[in-house]
Enzyme design. Structure first.
Site, short mmCIF file in Angstrom:
data_model
loop_
_atom_site.label_atom_id
_atom_site.label_comp_id
_atom_site.label_asym_id
_atom_site.label_seq_id
_atom_site.Cartn_x
_atom_site.Cartn_y
_atom_site.Cartn_z
NE ARG A 57 -3.86 -2.13 2.36
CZ ARG A 57 -3.68 -3.42 2.59
NH1 ARG A 57 -2.48 -3.86 2.93
NH2 ARG A 57 -4.66 -4.29 2.48
CD GLN A 77 0.03 -6.95 9.29
OE1 GLN A 77 0.78 -6.05 9.64
NE2 GLN A 77 -1.16 -6.70 8.76
CG HIS A 79 -1.58 -12.23 6.68
ND1 HIS A 79 -1.25 -10.92 6.40
CD2 HIS A 79 -2.65 -12.18 7.50
CE1 HIS A 79 -2.10 -10.11 7.04
NE2 HIS A 79 -2.95 -10.86 7.71
CB CYS A 125 -5.02 -29.07 -2.46
SG CYS A 125 -6.53 -29.55 -3.35
CB CYS A 165 -4.35 -30.95 -5.78
SG CYS A 165 -3.99 -32.09 -4.42
CB CYS A 212 -7.92 -34.35 -4.77
SG CYS A 212 -7.87 -32.55 -4.58
CB THR A 272 2.19 -3.11 10.03
OG1 THR A 272 0.79 -3.28 9.80
CG2 THR A 272 2.44 -2.81 11.49
CG ASN A 285 4.58 2.31 9.29
OD1 ASN A 285 5.01 1.31 8.72
ND2 ASN A 285 3.59 3.03 8.79
CB ILE A 331 12.26 -0.30 9.26
CG1 ILE A 331 10.90 0.38 9.36
CG2 ILE A 331 12.27 -1.61 10.03
CD1 ILE A 331 9.76 -0.37 8.69
#
Length: 241
Positions: free
Chosen positions: A21, A88, A108, A116, A141, A144, A182, A207, A225
């Site tokens: 972003r 994240q 995340h 799959c 996959c 399957c 973040t 940040n 940072i």
């Protein structure tokens, strides 16, 4: 003094992984790229999946190295101050820097595995990307025949309940909560700051851009940072000696 952290994309930009972003973010420069990590679009459109696999093949995470900020957090753990490192990010750079896997909470998920969506088979991402390189533009996959994706949380998917519980516990059980790189606009990750504050922890934000939690922080650090976090970690370790 137990310290918990929440890290976002900004900690990895110095390693060559763009954020999403920011002014030069992936979605800022190409808003359509968000479709490749939106679950409904991904499942419905084979072309979106093909674009996603091409992007994974060329993802900068494969060649990225941990930077000074990642290494500083490994130092914080070695100093015995780290309660948990909630991230994240999906790049795995914290572990590559030396942070213990059992201290890292990947909110995340991780780019280093594929899954799959039908049978939940987990496969090393390297194996699936080898199939893409060999000519499969949307590799199914192997068990399957279902759709595969990275083992990461897409837009439209809920976070893993156990992972989220671990993150909340990390925020509740620290004396200092540090949010690094973040925007603190994506929930429930951003809400961890509030959880920590409600539990009596102090909040520090590192940040480049303002965040919604700046007014509640004891300290807001705007310096790069890769420079600011190592200095801050040294402050913490010296203060506890």
């Amino acid at each position: 003094m137990p310290v918990s952290l929440l890290t976002g994309a900004g900690i990895s930009t110095a390693s060559g992984i763009p954020d999403f972003r920011g002014p030069q973010g992936v979605w800022t420069k190409n808003p359509q790229a968000a479709a490749t990590v939106t679950i409904d679009s991904y499942l419905a459109d084979p072309e979106v999946r093909r674009a996603a696999w091409r992007a994974r093949l060329d993802h900068p995470a494969w060649n990225a190295r941990p930077n000074a900020a990642h290494l500083a957090l490994a130092d914080l753990e070695r100093a015995g101050l780290l309660r948990a490192l909630v991230t994240q990010n999906i790049d795995g750079l914290h572990q590559r820097a030396g942070s213990s896997p059992d201290k890292v909470v990947e909110l995340h998920g991780t780019l280093h595995r594929a899954e799959c969506v039908s049978c939940d088979l987990i496969t090393p991402m390297s194996e699936v990307l080898a199939r893409v390189t060999a000519g499969e533009d949307d590799p199914p996959c192997p068990r399957c025949g279902g759709v595969q994706k990275s083992n990461t949380i897409f837009f439209g998917q809920d976070l893993d309940a156990e992972v989220l519980d671990a993150a909340i516990d990390a925020a509740r059980s620290c004396e200092l909560f540090v949010a690094v790189g973040t925007s603190l606009t994506v929930h429930p990750a951003a809400g961890l700051c509030g959880v920590a504050l409600d539990a009596g922890a102090r909040l520090v934000i590192v940040n480049a851009e303002p965040t919604p939690y700046d007014p509640f922080a004891d300290r807001v650090i705007r310096e790069p940072i890769g420079e600011a976090l190592p200095m801050f970690v040294k402050e913490l370790t010296h203060a506890t000696r």
